[in-house]
Write an enzyme that holds these catalytic residues in place. Structure first.
Site, PDB file in Angstrom:
ATOM      1  N   HIS A  28      14.345 -32.222 -13.009  1.00  6.23           N
ATOM      2  CA  HIS A  28      15.025 -32.058 -14.298  1.00  6.23           C
ATOM      3  C   HIS A  28      16.537 -31.922 -14.099  1.00  6.23           C
ATOM      4  CE1 HIS A  28      15.281 -30.382 -18.510  1.00  6.23           C
ATOM      5  NE2 HIS A  28      16.399 -29.894 -17.986  1.00  6.23           N
ATOM      6  N   GLU A  29      16.952 -31.012 -13.213  1.00 10.15           N
ATOM      7  CA  GLU A  29      18.381 -30.789 -12.993  1.00 10.15           C
ATOM      8  C   GLU A  29      19.013 -31.965 -12.254  1.00 10.15           C
ATOM      9  OE1 GLU A  29      19.897 -28.527 -14.531  1.00 10.15           O
ATOM     10  OE2 GLU A  29      18.116 -27.438 -15.195  1.00 10.15           O
ATOM     11  N   HIS A  33      19.924 -34.638 -14.769  1.00 18.01           N
ATOM     12  CA  HIS A  33      21.211 -34.364 -15.427  1.00 18.01           C
ATOM     13  C   HIS A  33      22.369 -34.790 -14.529  1.00 18.01           C
ATOM     14  CE1 HIS A  33      19.645 -32.249 -18.860  1.00 18.01           C
ATOM     15  NE2 HIS A  33      19.181 -31.214 -18.168  1.00 18.01           N
TER      16      HIS A  33
END
Length: 204
Positions: free
Chosen positions: A28-29, A32
């Site tokens: 997820h990170e 980004h």
């Protein structure tokens, strides 16, 4: 209920859920950071965040809260919206939840084609559930979550107000307090979507 309770009652479940969370939060990170980097913002790379190393993304306090109370957070990826513009910021914000939805989709497909066994079924259902929960939770338009930043990019005046709120000294504590107080309706929303997804793939 925190994960720590599973450590003694069901160690296997603890390991599977913990591994799924580490994998999912890291991706997820990373999503980004990678998206911001590809769109021309060097900030995440400068902070060493364009990596799949979990140590760069997991937050000690967020991990502790996850173990003790059942919800936590990873380290937010630093970006510079001036390098990204309105729509670049939107895509960077959406990249995290999109990555979780893609992991959930892959898990659902594997559930259909991988020879069934108790272990593979448990692992894939856990990964699927964790990523559906992360995607839905992060898309809720609460300040500091991806959903609010997506909404802020779509409505710039609201985005400026949200940015001012997030810059306040105690904004993090206020948001965490709100999430704690609203955990029942948030849990119901996530549970409803999770049930729909599991029903869709044939496991409810």
């Amino acid at each position: 209920m925190g994960l720590i309770n599973l450590l003694t009652s069901n160690p296997t479940a603890f390991v599977i859920i913990a591994a799924a969370l580490v994998l999912s939060l890291t991706i997820h990170e990373f999503a980004h950071a990678w998206t911001a980097d590809r769109l021309g913002d060097p900030t995440p790379r400068r902070y060493g965040r364009v990596t799949l190393n979990p140590g760069k993304h997991l937050d000690p306090l967020g991990t502790l809260l996850l173990l003790l109370v059942g919800f936590g957070f990873a380290k937010p990826v630093p970006i510079n919206p001036m390098n990204l513009g309105r729509w670049g910021t939107l895509w960077v914000s959406a990249a995290g939840p999109i990555s979780n939805l893609l992991i959930a989709l892959v898990s659902a497909l594997l559930l259909k084609i991988v020879p069934p066994s108790d272990l593979t079924l448990t692992v894939l259902l856990t990964v699927l559930t964790v990523n559906v929960v992360l995607a839905i939770f992060n898309l809720i338009p609460i300040p500091l979550l991806d959903g609010s930043r997506i909404l802020g990019a779509l409505v710039p005046s609201l985005g400026r107000s949200l940015a001012q709120f997030e810059a306040m000294p105690f904004s993090f504590l206020l948001v965490m307090g709100f999430i704690f107080l609203a955990q029942e309706p948030i849990g119901q929303l996530i549970g409803t979507v999770r049930g729909w997804v599991l029903g869709f793939v044939g496991f409810v």
